[in-house]
Design a protein around this motif. Sequence first.
Motif, mmCIF file in Angstrom:
data_model
loop_
_atom_site.group_PDB
_atom_site.id
_atom_site.type_symbol
_atom_site.label_atom_id
_atom_site.label_comp_id
_atom_site.label_asym_id
_atom_site.label_seq_id
_atom_site.Cartn_x
_atom_site.Cartn_y
_atom_site.Cartn_z
ATOM 1 N N GLY A 62 0.495 6.384 6.307
ATOM 2 C CA GLY A 62 0.752 5.833 4.986
ATOM 3 C C GLY A 62 0.921 6.865 3.888
ATOM 4 O O GLY A 62 0.663 6.577 2.719
ATOM 5 N N SER A 76 -3.458 3.399 4.678
ATOM 6 C CA SER A 76 -2.579 3.950 3.640
ATOM 7 C C SER A 76 -3.354 4.381 2.396
ATOM 8 O O SER A 76 -2.882 5.230 1.637
ATOM 9 N N ARG A 131 3.621 1.568 2.954
ATOM 10 C CA ARG A 131 3.586 0.582 4.044
ATOM 11 C C ARG A 131 4.478 1.059 5.184
ATOM 12 O O ARG A 131 4.019 1.375 6.259
ATOM 13 N N ASP A 190 -1.693 -3.784 6.915
ATOM 14 C CA ASP A 190 -2.502 -2.564 7.035
ATOM 15 C C ASP A 190 -3.963 -2.906 7.308
ATOM 16 O O ASP A 190 -4.845 -2.678 6.468
ATOM 17 N N ASP A 207 2.209 3.059 7.606
ATOM 18 C CA ASP A 207 0.763 2.812 7.588
ATOM 19 C C ASP A 207 0.155 2.630 8.974
ATOM 20 O O ASP A 207 -1.032 2.366 9.099
ATOM 21 N N LYS A 221 0.525 8.475 -1.410
ATOM 22 C CA LYS A 221 -0.141 7.561 -0.499
ATOM 23 C C LYS A 221 0.245 6.129 -0.876
ATOM 24 O O LYS A 221 1.034 5.898 -1.790
#
Length: 474
Positions: free
Chosen positions: A208, A200, A249, A195, A189, A246
Amino acid sequence: MSKVKVRLRPVVSRIHMPTVLKTAVLPGDSTESLFIATQVGEILCVRDGALWTFLDMSSRILKLGGSSGGYDERGLLGLAFHPYFYYNGYFYLHYSAAGTQGPGAMPGAPPESFKPDPCNPDTLNLKWINRESNYDHIDTVEEWILQPNGQFRKGRTLLNLRRPFLNHNGVNSLTFSPETGKLVLTTGDGGSGYDPFNLSQDDREIAGKIIEIDVHKNTSIPNPPVVTRFDELPAPIQETLTVIAKGVRNIPGIAYQRLYDRYLKYAGIVGQDLVESIYSFVHYKPIPVTQLVQASLRNAELDQEGFIHFGWRGWEGAFPTSILRGCPANPALDEKTMAYYDDAVIASARRLPPLTSYFHQDPRPDKFGGTALTGVQCYMGNEIPDLRGSVVFTDVARQGSQPPVRGVLAYTRAQTECRPSDYSVIEIDYDFGAQSAYYVSLGTNLDQTRLYLGVNGSMKVADRNQGSVFEIVP
């Protein structure tokens, strides 16, 4: 699940941090060789017990460990051999490029210091601004060729990716899909924690995601621009890319397991504070990047039926993402506060539940407290019968154990319906002595009948010659 006990057979020692373990058959050869990519840029080859340098990329790698006390997540991160490497000599690299160091996306603030505050909406909706100047480094994905004369030639650059922070760049990040024949790139990410820019979840962002690259299409663009979003890529490069997933992390690669006429896919996602997760899926519907970009330009909703969604940043594995607020008298009672309620709600129906989770704190006597997932591989061999058909994974270090540190090897059973599955710790019969043993990578051979474990005596990349590679044997 069966209790499994294995031994470790030393393959090579006193190398630098081993980040990728792959096998391939060299052109003109008849048997597989083991290739070890080290974080500092060396690609080593082991054949018949002999070790030699296949390719030294260290001069092209960013200076590592300088601003982070020796710990780093950049370097040589991905190595993949073309399915026809034996005939064409093509292979692919993902690394953090020398000379690209920047101040970071939040100049002046340690990236690990960020935590969202649910009481302060400003911390929940941060934007990555001034990207051309506020970034940490540039990652590049390149095609290389081993020529018939034994010399190496760089073929072309596939992607140049500007990264906001030094961490979460992925590792073991390149492989070829046996289903599509395309090169698969797994990207983290972008780093920091939690994040902060929600990269992400943003369909336009390259960070991500899991991306397929059709390397058989010639883009005729020798040096692509440095980008962070898909819509910044030239059209010929967009046309080579599809997005599988998608909500990533950080990810130590993707593994494929053949089951009759289809493949099970496994992806491990490194957790934030609570849980490490392994996901599995069979069917997926990739989204061509050209469609993704067009939908973004029209501000239109994409049909994401069949698109894989791992849930981050709203979900950390099976839990809504939480912030830990410490109880100094008893860490087992740390308060857990939901970090991103809205994100968790939005992702709740679309996210893929984990196949297996293991936790940073676990009171069960036959489990362990994990730190960070470092590898996921399938085992289809017969030498360790209780592991055949299973999914093996590694954690870098067992939580709460007394020094010297030890990593953990464990396994779970594949579920053809991808239902949740428990796991079991694999007992290892090997004496590391007084040296710490962080389990930093896991690899397999071409038909998944052998497993290789990368171990390092330190998590600081500046601590040289502390790496070893073992084969996992009965």
